[in-house]
Scaffold this motif. Sequence first.
Motif, PDB file in Angstrom:
ATOM      1  N   TYR A 109      65.558  22.985  15.642  1.00 51.84           N
ATOM      2  CA  TYR A 109      65.182  24.021  16.082  1.00 51.84           C
ATOM      3  C   TYR A 109      65.842  25.121  14.934  1.00 51.84           C
ATOM      4  O   TYR A 109      67.012  24.958  14.644  1.00 51.84           O
ATOM      5  CB  TYR A 109      65.654  24.621  17.454  1.00 51.84           C
ATOM      6  CG  TYR A 109      65.068  24.121  18.562  1.00 51.84           C
ATOM      7  CD1 TYR A 109      63.727  24.357  18.896  1.00 51.84           C
ATOM      8  CD2 TYR A 109      65.703  22.877  19.424  1.00 51.84           C
ATOM      9  CE1 TYR A 109      63.091  23.724  19.970  1.00 51.84           C
ATOM     10  CE2 TYR A 109      65.076  22.322  20.404  1.00 51.84           C
ATOM     11  CZ  TYR A 109      63.682  22.970  20.511  1.00 51.84           C
ATOM     12  OH  TYR A 109      62.964  22.351  21.833  1.00 51.84           O
ATOM     13  N   THR A 131      67.206  28.261  14.506  1.00 50.25           N
ATOM     14  CA  THR A 131      67.585  29.704  15.372  1.00 50.25           C
ATOM     15  C   THR A 131      68.089  30.610  14.371  1.00 50.25           C
ATOM     16  O   THR A 131      68.232  30.725  13.117  1.00 50.25           O
ATOM     17  CB  THR A 131      68.761  29.148  16.218  1.00 50.25           C
ATOM     18  OG1 THR A 131      69.575  28.639  15.417  1.00 50.25           O
ATOM     19  CG2 THR A 131      68.064  28.346  17.252  1.00 50.25           C
ATOM     20  N   LEU A 136      69.617  23.952  14.748  1.00 49.92           N
ATOM     21  CA  LEU A 136      70.048  23.249  15.865  1.00 49.92           C
ATOM     22  C   LEU A 136      69.204  22.030  15.957  1.00 49.92           C
ATOM     23  O   LEU A 136      68.243  21.786  15.997  1.00 49.92           O
ATOM     24  CB  LEU A 136      69.730  23.893  17.263  1.00 49.92           C
ATOM     25  CG  LEU A 136      70.474  23.507  18.435  1.00 49.92           C
ATOM     26  CD1 LEU A 136      70.915  24.936  19.083  1.00 49.92           C
ATOM     27  CD2 LEU A 136      69.864  22.601  19.116  1.00 49.92           C
ATOM     28  N   ALA A 158      68.216  19.121  17.892  1.00 50.38           N
ATOM     29  CA  ALA A 158      68.226  19.081  19.126  1.00 50.38           C
ATOM     30  C   ALA A 158      67.966  17.405  19.646  1.00 50.38           C
ATOM     31  O   ALA A 158      68.531  16.892  20.547  1.00 50.38           O
ATOM     32  CB  ALA A 158      67.475  19.729  19.999  1.00 50.38           C
ATOM     33  N   GLU A 216      72.682  14.420  30.129  1.00 50.74           N
ATOM     34  CA  GLU A 216      73.017  15.516  30.708  1.00 50.74           C
ATOM     35  C   GLU A 216      72.157  16.919  30.091  1.00 50.74           C
ATOM     36  O   GLU A 216      71.455  16.853  29.068  1.00 50.74           O
ATOM     37  CB  GLU A 216      74.568  16.068  30.430  1.00 50.74           C
ATOM     38  CG  GLU A 216      74.980  16.086  29.022  1.00 50.74           C
ATOM     39  CD  GLU A 216      76.576  15.967  28.628  1.00 50.74           C
ATOM     40  OE1 GLU A 216      77.048  15.064  29.362  1.00 50.74           O
ATOM     41  OE2 GLU A 216      76.851  16.752  27.725  1.00 50.74           O
ATOM     42  N   SER A 217      72.416  18.088  30.830  1.00 50.97           N
ATOM     43  CA  SER A 217      71.587  19.135  30.315  1.00 50.97           C
ATOM     44  C   SER A 217      71.815  19.479  29.012  1.00 50.97           C
ATOM     45  O   SER A 217      72.964  19.518  28.492  1.00 50.97           O
ATOM     46  CB  SER A 217      72.124  20.358  31.541  1.00 50.97           C
ATOM     47  OG  SER A 217      71.599  21.504  30.881  1.00 50.97           O
ATOM     48  N   GLY A 218      71.030  19.820  28.161  1.00 53.33           N
ATOM     49  CA  GLY A 218      71.014  20.186  26.709  1.00 53.33           C
ATOM     50  C   GLY A 218      71.229  19.027  25.920  1.00 53.33           C
ATOM     51  O   GLY A 218      71.159  19.283  24.572  1.00 53.33           O
ATOM     52  N   SER A 219      70.761  17.801  26.276  1.00 53.61           N
ATOM     53  CA  SER A 219      70.815  16.640  25.413  1.00 53.61           C
ATOM     54  C   SER A 219      69.523  16.586  24.750  1.00 53.61           C
ATOM     55  O   SER A 219      69.437  15.414  23.875  1.00 53.61           O
ATOM     56  CB  SER A 219      71.144  15.425  26.198  1.00 53.61           C
ATOM     57  OG  SER A 219      70.337  15.206  27.386  1.00 53.61           O
ATOM     58  N   GLY A 220      68.395  17.427  25.035  1.00 54.21           N
ATOM     59  CA  GLY A 220      67.150  17.290  24.321  1.00 54.21           C
ATOM     60  C   GLY A 220      65.958  16.502  24.952  1.00 54.21           C
ATOM     61  O   GLY A 220      65.177  16.268  24.443  1.00 54.21           O
ATOM     62  N   LYS A 221      66.327  16.229  26.343  1.00 57.19           N
ATOM     63  CA  LYS A 221      65.268  15.572  27.167  1.00 57.19           C
ATOM     64  C   LYS A 221      63.956  16.427  27.151  1.00 57.19           C
ATOM     65  O   LYS A 221      62.769  15.681  27.002  1.00 57.19           O
ATOM     66  CB  LYS A 221      65.755  15.290  28.428  1.00 57.19           C
ATOM     67  CG  LYS A 221      67.124  14.600  28.725  1.00 57.19           C
ATOM     68  CD  LYS A 221      67.422  14.427  30.209  1.00 57.19           C
ATOM     69  CE  LYS A 221      67.296  15.647  30.833  1.00 57.19           C
ATOM     70  NZ  LYS A 221      68.556  16.626  30.584  1.00 57.19           N
ATOM     71  N   SER A 222      64.028  17.531  27.550  1.00 53.66           N
ATOM     72  CA  SER A 222      62.940  18.556  27.656  1.00 53.66           C
ATOM     73  C   SER A 222      62.162  18.357  26.304  1.00 53.66           C
ATOM     74  O   SER A 222      60.924  18.357  26.311  1.00 53.66           O
ATOM     75  CB  SER A 222      63.176  19.946  28.078  1.00 53.66           C
ATOM     76  OG  SER A 222      63.467  19.534  29.478  1.00 53.66           O
ATOM     77  N   THR A 223      62.893  18.558  25.077  1.00 58.34           N
ATOM     78  CA  THR A 223      62.515  18.860  23.973  1.00 58.34           C
ATOM     79  C   THR A 223      61.561  17.312  23.472  1.00 58.34           C
ATOM     80  O   THR A 223      60.479  17.583  22.999  1.00 58.34           O
ATOM     81  CB  THR A 223      63.574  18.868  22.789  1.00 58.34           C
ATOM     82  OG1 THR A 223      64.341  20.155  23.117  1.00 58.34           O
ATOM     83  CG2 THR A 223      63.022  19.205  21.391  1.00 58.34           C
TER      84      THR A 223
HETATM   85  N1  LIG Z   1      63.127  26.867  21.791  1.00 60.11           N
HETATM   86  C1  LIG Z   1      64.345  26.511  21.544  1.00 60.11           C
HETATM   87  N2  LIG Z   1      64.970  27.345  20.468  1.00 60.11           N
HETATM   88  C2  LIG Z   1      66.375  26.884  19.988  1.00 60.11           C
HETATM   89  N3  LIG Z   1      66.942  25.864  20.707  1.00 60.11           N
HETATM   90  C3  LIG Z   1      66.417  25.356  21.740  1.00 60.11           C
HETATM   91  C4  LIG Z   1      65.086  25.634  22.335  1.00 60.11           C
HETATM   92  N4  LIG Z   1      64.735  24.882  23.270  1.00 60.11           N
HETATM   93  C5  LIG Z   1      65.919  24.089  23.527  1.00 60.11           C
HETATM   94  N5  LIG Z   1      66.744  24.446  22.746  1.00 60.11           N
HETATM   95  C6  LIG Z   1      68.215  23.809  22.410  1.00 60.11           C
HETATM   96  O1  LIG Z   1      67.913  22.256  22.348  1.00 60.11           O
HETATM   97  C7  LIG Z   1      68.991  21.530  22.976  1.00 60.11           C
HETATM   98  C8  LIG Z   1      68.244  20.455  23.864  1.00 60.11           C
HETATM   99  O2  LIG Z   1      67.578  21.126  24.940  1.00 60.11           O
HETATM  100  P1  LIG Z   1      66.474  20.588  26.112  1.00 60.11           P
HETATM  101  O3  LIG Z   1      65.553  19.719  25.326  1.00 60.11           O
HETATM  102  O4  LIG Z   1      66.153  21.925  26.706  1.00 60.11           O
HETATM  103  O5  LIG Z   1      67.578  19.945  26.940  1.00 60.11           O
HETATM  104  P2  LIG Z   1      67.673  19.112  28.251  1.00 60.11           P
HETATM  105  O6  LIG Z   1      66.254  19.049  28.723  1.00 60.11           O
HETATM  106  O7  LIG Z   1      68.166  17.788  27.907  1.00 60.11           O
HETATM  107  O8  LIG Z   1      68.332  19.870  29.019  1.00 60.11           O
HETATM  108  C9  LIG Z   1      69.800  22.568  23.512  1.00 60.11           C
HETATM  109  O9  LIG Z   1      70.851  22.635  23.095  1.00 60.11           O
HETATM  110  C10 LIG Z   1      69.014  23.767  23.559  1.00 60.11           C
HETATM  111  O10 LIG Z   1      69.955  24.885  23.592  1.00 60.11           O
END
Ligand SMILES: Nc1ncnc2c1ncn2[C@@H]1O[C@H](COP(=O)(O)OP(=O)(O)O)[C@@H](O)[C@H]1O
Lengths: 314, 330
Positions: free
Chosen positions: B11, B13, B21, B23, B42-49
Motif C-alpha cells: 500500500y 500511504t 506498507l 501488507a 490476527e487483525s491486520g495480517s493482510g487477510k482482507s487484502t
Molecule cells: N486501503 C489501505 N491503505 C493502506 N493500508 C491499508 C489499506 N487497507 C489495509 N491496509 C493495511 O494493510 C494491513 C492489512 O490489512 P487487512 O488486509 O485489512 O488485514 P486483516 O483483514 O487481516 O485484518 C493493515 O496493516 C492495514 O492497516
Amino acid sequence: MTATQPAAAPGTGTEATEAPGAALAPSGSRKPGGDARETLYFALRNPKVVIGSVVVLAFLLLGLLGPLFLKNAPMDYAGPPMAPPSADFPFGTTTFGQDVFAQFVAGLRSTFLVGLLGGGVAAVIGMAIGFVAGYRGGLIDELLNMLTNVVLVIPGFVVLIIINAYLGVRSVPMQALYIGVFSWPWVARAVRAQTLSLRSRDFIDLARLSGVGVGTILRREVAPNMYSYLFMTFVLLFGGSILTAASLDFIGLGPTNAMSLGLMMNQAVQWSALHLGLWWWFIPPGLGITLIVGSLYIMNVGLDEVFNPKLREM
Amino acid sequence: MLTIEALDKVYKTGTFGTSDLHAVRKVSLDVQRGEVVSLIGESGSGKSTIGKMVLHLLDSTGGSITFDGRDVTRLGFRARRDYYRKVQGVFQDPFSSFNPIFKVDRTFETLRRSYFPRVSGAAWREKLEEALGAVSLEPGDTLGKFPHQLSGGQLQRLLIARALLLDIELLVADEIISMLDASTRIDVLNLLGELKGRGLGILFVTHDLSLGNYVSDRVVILYKGRVVERGATAAVFDDPLHPYTRDLLASVPHLDRTWEEVEAEESARSARLAGRCLYHEALAAQGRALGDEVAAGNTPADDVGLVEHAPGHFVGCFRKAADEECPAGV
Ligand SMILES: Nc1ncnc2c1ncn2[C@@H]1O[C@H](COP(=O)(O)OP(=O)(O)O)[C@@H](O)[C@H]1O
Ligand SMILES: [Mg+2]
C-alpha cells in the motif's frame, strides 16, 4: 450553526409529535428515489422550508409572470421623472422616468437565471470532480485535489472583477458561467470527502462484484446517499451566485445588455438616488436580493432538519 | 481451481505515496473445488487484502492469481464481469454490505440488471426464492425490508444467497461469522459445509482459530502478511510447527483434552523446537544434497518461502515478523 440551534428546537418538537407517521413511512414504498413523499411530508411541516420556499417562489412567479402585465419596457422613458410610487407606477420612476417596477421584474428574471445557471455550473463541476476524485483515489485524486486547492485559493471575486473588466460581460448567462467556474471548489471538497467515506463501505464493493461500471456505481449507490446533501449544496450555490452577481453588477461590472437587481442599485447610486431621496429606486432591488438570498439560506437550515436521519428514525 | 502464487501487496500511504506498507508478502495458496481453505491470522495480517485481490477489488503489486489456469490478476471490464459469474465474495460487516437507504431487494435487483436482464419477473422471483431457500430464509420475512430491520445473520445469509444466484464456483468469505451471535453462527457454518458438499470452493477468512478448525479442510496461517505455515487442518492443528502457530493454538481451549495434557505436549514441543528453524534446516539439508555453494546462496535474509516438512504440511522460517532475525541465527 450554533445560532440556528434555538430555532431548530421547535422543529425537533414537531417531528417528535409526528412520530407515528414517521414510523409508517419507511415501511411504505421507498423504492429508488421513491422516498420523495416522505421527504415532502417532513418538508411541508418545517416552517423554515415552507417560509423560505414561499418567498422564493413568490419572487420567481413575479419574475416569470410579471412582464405579461407590464405596459412599459424596463428602459423606456415611460413617465414623469422621479415620481414616487403610484397606481400607474407601483415602485415609482427613476430620474429619467423609467418604470422601476418594470426594471425590478426584469431584474428578478436575471437574478434567478444567474442563480440557476451559476449554481448549476458550479454544482456540475464540483460534483463531477468530487465524485471522481473521491471514488478513483490515487493519482487522479491528487491531481484533482491540487486543481481544487488552486481554484480555492484564487480570490474568485477579484478574478471575476478582472475577467468582467477586461473581457466584458455582455449577457447574464455569460456572467453566470464565470461565477459558476469559480465557486465549485468547496462543493468538490465536500463531495469528495463524502464519496471517500462511502467508497470504503462494503456495499460499493458488492456493487462492483455485481459487474457494474463506475458510472452506475456513482449514480446508483454513491449519489443517492448524498441526494439531500447535493440538494442543499445547490440551494447554497444558488444563493451565492445571486449574491456574487449582485455585487459585480453593483460595482458596475454587470451585463451590458440586460437589467438586473444589482444594476438597478448601481444606477441608483450613480444618479444620486440616495441624496435625492428616491428611496423607491434602491429599496426594492436591495430588499429583493436580501429576501431571496436570506430565504434560500433559511430554507437550507430547514432542509438540514428535514434530511437529518436522526429526526426521522423514530 | 484458484491458485495464488507469490502474491504481493504494497500500500502506498502518505501524500504522493511517500511511504510503503507491505501488507502481503509473497503469499501462495490454492483452493480446490469442494474444499474449504481457511486463511487464519490476527487483525491486520493482510487477510482482507488477499481476499480483495482475489475478488479483483484491489490491484496486486506482484505475483499471480489464476483461476482454472487463467491469469486473473489484471482483467478488463468484460473479463471481470465474466469472472464474477464464477467467483463471489461475502464480507465481514453485513450492515455495511447493504446500502442503508434502500431495501435489501435492491442488492438482488442490481445483480439481475447486470447479469439477467432478459429473465422475466416471475422466473427471477422463482430463482430468488430458491436461493433464499438454500440459505433457509423465508422470502416473506426478508424481502421488502430495509437492512436495519433485519438481523446480522439474516443479512449475511441474504448475501450468501446473492452469491448463489450466480452459479459460482468459488466463494471468498471474509470473516462472515465474526459479527454474528453464537446461535446464528452455527447455521451459517453448516450452510458453508453444505455448499462445499455441492462442489463449491470456499476461501474462508477468519481470525478465529477454532472456526478455522471447525469448517476447513486446509488452513493457511498468516502473520504480518506472510504465510508462516499451511497444510491439512488436522496436520497443522495436531502438530503446529511455527512459533506463531504454536502461540495461537496454545490460547485455544481444547474440548477433548485437559489443560495439563495440552500444556505438557506444547512445552515438550517448544523444548524440541527451541532455537531451531525447520525451514532453514531443510534448506541447508537440500543445499548439502546439491552442493555447498547452493546452500550458501539460497537463503536471502528476507526469504518468505516455505518448505514441505511433512507431506502437505508447509512451514516458513521460524522468525515471526518478516523483518526479524531467524531464531536459528541463519
Ligand atoms: N486501503 C489501505 N491503505 C493502506 N493500508 C491499508 C489499506 N487497507 C489495509 N491496509 C493495511 O494493510 C494491513 C492489512 O490489512 P487487512 O488486509 O485489512 O488485514 P486483516 O483483514 O487481516 O485484518 C493493515 O496493516 C492495514 O492497516
Ligand atoms: Mg479484515
